[in-house]
Scaffold this motif. Structure first.
Motif, mmCIF file in Angstrom:
data_model
loop_
_atom_site.group_PDB
_atom_site.id
_atom_site.type_symbol
_atom_site.label_atom_id
_atom_site.label_comp_id
_atom_site.label_asym_id
_atom_site.label_seq_id
_atom_site.Cartn_x
_atom_site.Cartn_y
_atom_site.Cartn_z
ATOM 1 N N PHE A 1 1.080 -1.404 0.010
ATOM 2 C CA PHE A 1 0.054 -0.019 -0.210
ATOM 3 C C PHE A 1 0.868 1.054 -0.009
ATOM 4 N N GLU A 2 0.204 2.167 -0.412
ATOM 5 C CA GLU A 2 0.971 3.462 -0.624
ATOM 6 C C GLU A 2 -0.069 4.803 -0.171
ATOM 7 N N VAL A 3 -0.057 5.482 1.059
ATOM 8 C CA VAL A 3 -0.909 6.580 1.429
ATOM 9 C C VAL A 3 -0.395 8.026 1.239
ATOM 10 N N PHE A 4 -1.347 8.833 0.635
ATOM 11 C CA PHE A 4 -1.070 10.170 0.168
ATOM 12 C C PHE A 4 -1.662 10.935 1.040
ATOM 13 N N GLY A 5 -1.200 12.114 1.276
ATOM 14 C CA GLY A 5 -1.872 13.143 2.097
ATOM 15 C C GLY A 5 -0.900 13.542 3.187
ATOM 16 N N VAL B 1 -2.185 -8.478 12.505
ATOM 17 C CA VAL B 1 -1.735 -8.223 10.968
ATOM 18 C C VAL B 1 -0.363 -7.978 11.097
ATOM 19 N N THR B 2 0.367 -8.465 10.194
ATOM 20 C CA THR B 2 1.813 -8.229 10.180
ATOM 21 C C THR B 2 2.222 -7.333 9.041
ATOM 22 N N THR C 1 3.723 -3.181 3.663
ATOM 23 C CA THR C 1 3.144 -4.119 3.118
ATOM 24 C C THR C 1 2.296 -4.724 4.431
ATOM 25 N N ILE C 2 0.957 -5.267 4.181
ATOM 26 C CA ILE C 2 0.255 -5.848 5.362
ATOM 27 C C ILE C 2 -0.253 -7.283 4.835
#
Length: 113
Positions: A14-18, A38-39, A53-54
């Motif tokens: 994943f990638e999170v923007f903001g 969740v690891t 990564t999850i």
């Protein structure tokens, strides 16, 4: 009869923007992942996003994805969350969820997209 979904491990990047750096986004993500078993890992990128990564059961990964997309840390402002490279394994790759702070790891782990 199909294999129970609890036996499958779902992995995704994943990638999170903001506004997600300097607002304890990684710390709260770790707390949320630990709560839901969740690891994986999370890292700040050089271009102002967070990536990671999850992995976990499909149900728990869905909970964390929802949290990453809509909630985040109290001071964060999520503009967009992208999930990609979704895949399934029969066992976990990671034994815990880690916040990576070492800048040398940024270049090594950051996704090239």
């Amino acid at each position: 009869m199909s294999m129970p979904s609890s036996k499958l491990i779902q992995l995704l990047d994943f990638e999170v923007f903001g506004r997600v750096q300097g607002v304890f986004f990684r710390k709260y993500t770790k707390k949320t992942c630990d709560k839901h078993h969740v690891t994986g890992w999370i890292i700040n990128t050089a271009h102002g996003t967070v990536q990671g990564t999850i992995e976990g059961t499909p149900q728990n990964v869905a909970i964390v994805k929802q949290w990453i997309t809509t909630q985040g840390s109290p001071s964060s402002r999520i503009e967009k969350a992208e999930f990609f490279n979704e895949r399934q394994n029969s066992s976990k790759t990671f034994d815990s969820f880690k916040v990576i702070r070492n800048s040398a790891e940024v270049a090594r782990k950051t996704f090239k997209r």
